[in-house]
Design an enzyme around this catalytic site. Sequence first.
Site, mmCIF file in Angstrom:
data_model
loop_
_atom_site.group_PDB
_atom_site.id
_atom_site.type_symbol
_atom_site.label_atom_id
_atom_site.label_comp_id
_atom_site.label_asym_id
_atom_site.label_seq_id
_atom_site.Cartn_x
_atom_site.Cartn_y
_atom_site.Cartn_z
ATOM 1 N N GLU A 40 0.753 -1.021 -0.186
ATOM 2 C CA GLU A 40 -0.005 0.063 0.112
ATOM 3 C C GLU A 40 0.945 1.156 0.076
ATOM 4 O O GLU A 40 0.387 2.444 -0.336
ATOM 5 C CB GLU A 40 -0.941 0.043 1.229
ATOM 6 C CG GLU A 40 0.002 0.216 2.514
ATOM 7 C CD GLU A 40 -1.230 1.258 3.562
ATOM 8 O OE1 GLU A 40 -2.461 1.379 3.700
ATOM 9 O OE2 GLU A 40 -0.580 1.362 4.473
ATOM 10 N N ASN A 41 2.262 1.353 0.185
ATOM 11 C CA ASN A 41 3.044 2.331 -0.090
ATOM 12 C C ASN A 41 4.321 2.211 -0.962
ATOM 13 O O ASN A 41 5.357 2.452 -0.881
ATOM 14 C CB ASN A 41 3.783 2.462 1.476
ATOM 15 C CG ASN A 41 2.446 2.981 2.922
ATOM 16 O OD1 ASN A 41 2.566 1.855 3.305
ATOM 17 N ND2 ASN A 41 1.805 3.506 3.326
ATOM 18 N N HIS A 69 -4.317 3.733 2.067
ATOM 19 C CA HIS A 69 -3.815 3.933 0.205
ATOM 20 C C HIS A 69 -3.792 3.161 -0.707
ATOM 21 O O HIS A 69 -3.064 3.967 -1.476
ATOM 22 C CB HIS A 69 -2.356 4.427 1.227
ATOM 23 C CG HIS A 69 -1.547 5.150 1.957
ATOM 24 N ND1 HIS A 69 -1.967 6.180 1.794
ATOM 25 C CD2 HIS A 69 -1.292 4.681 3.489
ATOM 26 C CE1 HIS A 69 -1.282 6.715 3.493
ATOM 27 N NE2 HIS A 69 -0.634 5.783 3.978
ATOM 28 N N HIS A 179 3.702 -0.288 10.567
ATOM 29 C CA HIS A 179 4.601 0.199 10.132
ATOM 30 C C HIS A 179 5.518 -0.490 11.153
ATOM 31 O O HIS A 179 7.345 -0.425 10.945
ATOM 32 C CB HIS A 179 5.109 1.348 9.760
ATOM 33 C CG HIS A 179 4.685 1.328 8.555
ATOM 34 N ND1 HIS A 179 5.315 2.865 7.126
ATOM 35 C CD2 HIS A 179 3.508 1.291 7.486
ATOM 36 C CE1 HIS A 179 4.172 2.564 6.088
ATOM 37 N NE2 HIS A 179 3.424 1.503 6.434
#
Length: 278
Positions: A40-41, A69, A179
């Site tokens: 997603e990042n 995201h 994270h």
Amino acid sequence: MLTILFLGDIVGEPGRNAVIAHLARLKESHVVDFVVVNGENAAAGRGITPKITIDLLRAGVSVITTGDHIWDQKEIIAFIDTEPRLLRPVNYPEGAPGGGSIVLETGKGPVGVINVQGRTFMQPILENPFPAVEKAVEQMRDQTRVIFVDAHAETTSEKIAIGRFLDGKVSAVIGTHTHVQTADEQIFPGGTAFICDAGMCGPSSSILGRSINPIVNRFISNLPAPFPVAKGEVRLCGVVVSIDETTGRAMQIERVNELIAEPSPQPAPAPATASQQA
Ligand SMILES: [Fe+2]
Ligand SMILES: [Fe+2]
């Protein structure tokens, strides 16, 4: 035994380059049958592009999960229906592009993957993840005993609740989004492997993968500012889950947490001597 390698949120170019460069080695050293990553990042910290999706799949990833995201790179909205191995959270309202689950064949039988997003301190607020993930499990139950769930959520409590709710119904519930790798990996009594957060694949000297100073300044000033992806050494974080494919029960969960040294710059070639120049 069927072994799944999961790598947590890939952050920007440093994260995806490290994953692509080290995936074959990780697969070999952990004797991996199936790879899931959270992407997603992967595009400069925000979302994922079609090209990055294809690059990760070509590098040996079987399924890419995402989270809040997912739509940050707008071209993914039209692309996602063409690539079922790229998942968005399953608890989007009906009619949303893409899918939140998939079953794929492996040499050791089918593997199901479900991506679900929590609601506590999360935007957008999606449908209730508990009935949504339960329905997705029931829908793939007759196709596979091995089911892997990426629970993308902010709070430890919501992720543990999803894990306990699914204990005995799926092989693994692995948390993402924060994270930071947690140290609570375990196998619940019903045979479901769990960890609150797998951690990220991104720059180690950072704040959740972003450059340190802009984030610190944002907390101090409350002013908007760009948050570039940090540079430097990358930490690859995730888990390896070993599953009895005949029952779907997890037998082992082990954290992956590796600091990848930056490739050292090539030394400049020594100047040629007079005789070499001849
Ligand atoms: Fe993330
Ligand atoms: Fe997220």
